[in-house]
Scaffold this active site. Structure first.
Site, short mmCIF file in Angstrom:
data_model
loop_
_atom_site.label_atom_id
_atom_site.label_comp_id
_atom_site.label_asym_id
_atom_site.label_seq_id
_atom_site.Cartn_x
_atom_site.Cartn_y
_atom_site.Cartn_z
N HIS A 70 0.83 -1.21 0.00
CA HIS A 70 0.00 0.00 0.00
C HIS A 70 0.86 1.25 0.00
CE1 HIS A 70 0.66 0.72 4.28
NE2 HIS A 70 0.27 -0.52 4.55
N HIS B 106 3.92 1.69 2.34
CA HIS B 106 5.13 0.99 1.88
C HIS B 106 5.78 1.75 0.73
CE1 HIS B 106 2.50 -2.61 3.15
NE2 HIS B 106 3.30 -2.31 4.16
N CYS C 239 0.64 -9.39 20.31
CA CYS C 239 -0.18 -8.80 19.25
C CYS C 239 0.29 -9.38 17.91
CB CYS C 239 -0.07 -7.29 19.23
SG CYS C 239 -0.87 -6.59 17.76
N CYS D 111 1.52 -6.69 15.37
CA CYS D 111 2.90 -6.22 15.58
C CYS D 111 3.89 -7.37 15.50
CB CYS D 111 3.07 -5.60 16.95
SG CYS D 111 2.04 -4.19 17.32
N CYS E 45 -4.36 -3.17 21.11
CA CYS E 45 -3.15 -2.59 20.54
C CYS E 45 -3.55 -1.31 19.78
CB CYS E 45 -2.49 -3.58 19.59
SG CYS E 45 -1.36 -2.79 18.44
N HIS F 50 -3.09 -1.60 15.87
CA HIS F 50 -3.86 -2.57 15.08
C HIS F 50 -5.30 -2.74 15.53
CE1 HIS F 50 0.38 -3.60 14.28
NE2 HIS F 50 -0.09 -3.67 13.06
N LYS G 233 -3.70 5.63 10.70
CA LYS G 233 -2.59 4.97 10.02
C LYS G 233 -3.16 4.02 8.97
CE LYS G 233 1.04 1.59 10.63
NZ LYS G 233 1.57 0.52 11.44
N LYS H 289 -3.00 -2.64 6.47
CA LYS H 289 -3.78 -3.74 5.95
C LYS H 289 -4.71 -4.26 7.04
CE LYS H 289 0.23 -5.18 4.57
NZ LYS H 289 1.43 -5.71 3.95
N1 MSP Z 1 8.23 -6.53 8.69
C1 MSP Z 1 8.33 -5.44 9.56
C2 MSP Z 1 9.62 -4.68 9.38
C3 MSP Z 1 10.86 -5.46 9.53
S1 MSP Z 1 12.26 -4.53 9.14
C4 MSP Z 1 13.54 -5.42 9.68
C5 MSP Z 1 7.16 -4.49 9.35
N2 MSP Z 1 6.54 -4.57 8.18
S2 MSP Z 1 5.29 -3.67 7.74
O1 MSP Z 1 4.96 -4.11 6.41
O2 MSP Z 1 4.26 -3.72 8.71
O3 MSP Z 1 5.75 -2.20 7.71
C6 MSP Z 1 7.03 -1.80 7.38
C7 MSP Z 1 7.15 -0.34 7.20
O4 MSP Z 1 6.18 0.11 6.24
C8 MSP Z 1 6.86 0.61 8.36
O5 MSP Z 1 7.80 0.83 9.27
C9 MSP Z 1 6.78 1.86 7.59
O6 MSP Z 1 8.07 2.20 7.18
C10 MSP Z 1 5.99 1.45 6.40
N3 MSP Z 1 4.60 1.74 6.65
C11 MSP Z 1 3.59 0.86 6.87
N4 MSP Z 1 2.46 1.56 6.98
C12 MSP Z 1 2.71 2.87 6.86
C13 MSP Z 1 1.96 4.01 6.71
N5 MSP Z 1 0.64 4.01 6.81
N6 MSP Z 1 2.59 5.16 6.40
C14 MSP Z 1 3.93 5.21 6.17
N7 MSP Z 1 4.67 4.15 6.29
C15 MSP Z 1 4.13 3.01 6.87
O7 MSP Z 1 6.88 -3.68 10.22
#
Ligand code: MSP
Length: 471
Positions: A19, A22, A127, A130, A144, A147, A298, A301
């Site tokens: 999304h 990311h 959680c 997380c 949490c 989430h 935030k 997913k």
């Molecule tokens: N898998 C772990 C990270 C491990 S790194 C060794 C994780 N994954 S995640 O897919 O949930 O999210 C990773 C990163 O995506 C977040 O830290 C952030 O950088 C980015 N984002 C996820 N959702 C976000 C937003 N809504 N806005 C901006 N970035 C966010 O955590």
């Protein structure tokens, strides 16, 4: 290696499609990587997917698929999106790849052999969103806050990582900025957290989660996501026991590790402590950004309020999307996005701003025929990106000048001046042309295709609509 720049993004969970959140992190990383390339650095940008853990196991089951099949599918979607967004990555790590799995087991053995990992029991509130244990005080109304899920009470045999032994050293590294956390408020937040309490040992394994990496010294346990995930930053460079735990890989330490604020705490505690035990240097910088919000929440997913990147790409094109992501708010803060605001900004800054300036200049130059030479991005022009990590103010500064140039054309009534005082008109246009060629060079990391097109248009003086207006 002095002239290198190693930058990483977090590796994303494969529990659902990619999304905008990311895409934001990854575009910022790509822009920083490209800016450093322009500065002549040898750049390595690493991205990837985090594929183990309970959450993914559950999602795969819901989809009626095996976890590997499910992970393959989603990892493919991430790759496809990075291609569409023009991300020039050097490596895409997948935590289910045999090389990564083997290296994680090597690392665990090294930690176990020196007593950094021990067997105990862990009782806590888990959680799944997380993939972490939470504390009572982290919860809001028993859930949490990230989430909106009620954590599960888990009490089980677990292997734990010793944290306190390294706490003082960690604080020193952060204070001395050998391990620099920025923007500054995140550094303050972590320092006050570390100074106010003793770090608890961290559970690094689960007994009943099959979809993980078995501990080499106890096959009944699998590592749970964080240890497995962090090590990607090393395994992507080819780290493993055979390279030696202390051996300095050419690209290590990372110059910049880009993360969202939600994963700051773990990146500023568990990760550096793992590295200390492995005898590796800490990353130089942890650069933290805020969240992209949608409707004030935030985007996630798990919450289900996701904005589709494809929609943006369709409406604004690749460069338009990259521009909007970077300029939508202050780096480090949360940014609330709405489609209306994005459309407004696109039309104002790109269609009417830069696009209009370029086409006016081309028209004027049909009669004035001013010649301009090529231009390289001035070294200091990129500082806001490569030194200050504020992509939004980097762009704001350029767009202020775009605005001034458009204004100048009107104030000087350049259309009439062309007929009345050709020499003066030429001087004014020359200045604007020079500014545009500089701008094209500076925009290369953010909008690579547009930068190329502008340089081409300036060279040939043939108009082209850069940014069609959108509704
Ligand atoms: N898998 C772990 C990270 C491990 S790194 C060794 C994780 N994954 S995640 O897919 O949930 O999210 C990773 C990163 O995506 C977040 O830290 C952030 O950088 C980015 N984002 C996820 N959702 C976000 C937003 N809504 N806005 C901006 N970035 C966010 O955590």
């Amino acid at each position: 290696m002095d002239n290198k720049f190693y930058i990483t993004t977090p590796i994303y969970y494969v529990n659902g499609s990619p999304h905008l959140g990311h895409a934001y992190t990854t575009v910022v990383a790509d822009v920083l990587a490209r800016a450093h390339k322009l500065r002549g650095k040898e750049v390595f940008l690493s991205v990837g997917t985090d594929e183990h853990g309970l959450k993914i196991q559950q999602k795969a089951q819901e989809a009626g698929k095996g976890p590997q099949e499910f992970a393959d599918e989603i990892a493919g979607q991430f790759k496809e999106l990075w291609d569409k967004l023009g991300i020039e990555y050097n490596s895409f790590v997948r935590t289910t790849s045999p090389r990564h799995v083997k290296a994680v087991q090597d690392a665990l053995q090294i930690l176990f052999d020196q007593g950094a990992i021990y067997k105990g029991t862990y009782k806590g509130l888990y959680c799944v969103g997380c993939e972490q244990f939470l504390h009572e005080k982290d919860l809001v109304e028993g859930k949490c806050p990230d989430h909106g899920l009620e954590p599960e009470v888990v009490e089980e045999e677990s292997y734990l990582l010793k944290m306190t032994d390294k706490q003082a050293e960690l604080i020193k590294k952060i204070e001395s900025r050998k391990f620099h956390i920025l923007p500054e408020r995140y550094e303050k937040e972590i320092l006050s957290f570390l100074r106010s309490q003793k770090l608890e040992d961290v559970s690094i394994s689960r007994k009943n989660v099959a979809w993980g990496i078995p501990l080499p010294f106890d096959e009944k346990h699998t590592t749970y996501v964080w240890v497995d995930a962090f090590l990607n930053y090393l395994t992507t460079l080819g780290w493993g026991a055979s390279t030696g735990s202390g051996q300095v890989l050419e690209m290590w330490p990372a110059d910049v590790q880009l993360i969202g604020k939600d994963i700051l705490r773990v990146h500023a505690t568990i990760w550096p402590i793992l590295l200390m035990y492995l005898g590796m240097e800490l990353p130089k910088k942890l650069v933290v950004h805020g969240h992209i919000l949608s409707g004030g929440k935030k985007m996630s997913k798990t919450l289900g309020n996701v904005i589709l990147v494809d929609e943006l790409l369709e409406k604004f094109g690749v460069d338009g999307t990259r521009y909007l992501l970077l300029s939508a708010g202050t780096f480090g803060e949360d940014v609330d996005m709405t489609m209306e605001r994005l459309v407004e900004k696109y039309n104002a800054d790109l269609a009417n701003g830069l696009g209009n300036l370029v086409s006016r200049v081309v028209k004027l130059n049909e009669s004035l025929k001013v010649e301009i030479g090529g231009s390289e991005a001035g070294q200091s022009g990129l500082d806001k990106l490569t030194v200050n990590y504020s992509p939004d103010s980097f762009l704001a500064e350029i767009w202020q000048k775009v605005g001034q140039a458009n204004k100048k054309i009107e104030e000087e009534r350049l259309w009439e001046l062309t007929k009345e005082n050709k020499t003066k008109a030429k001087d004014v246009l020359k200045e604007i042309l020079w500014f545009l060629s500089q701008t094209a060079a500076l925009l290369t990391p953010v909008m690579p295709e547009t930068a190329k097109k502008i340089s081409e248009i300036l060279r040939t003086n043939k108009a082209e609509i850069l940014f069609p207006r959108v509704k």
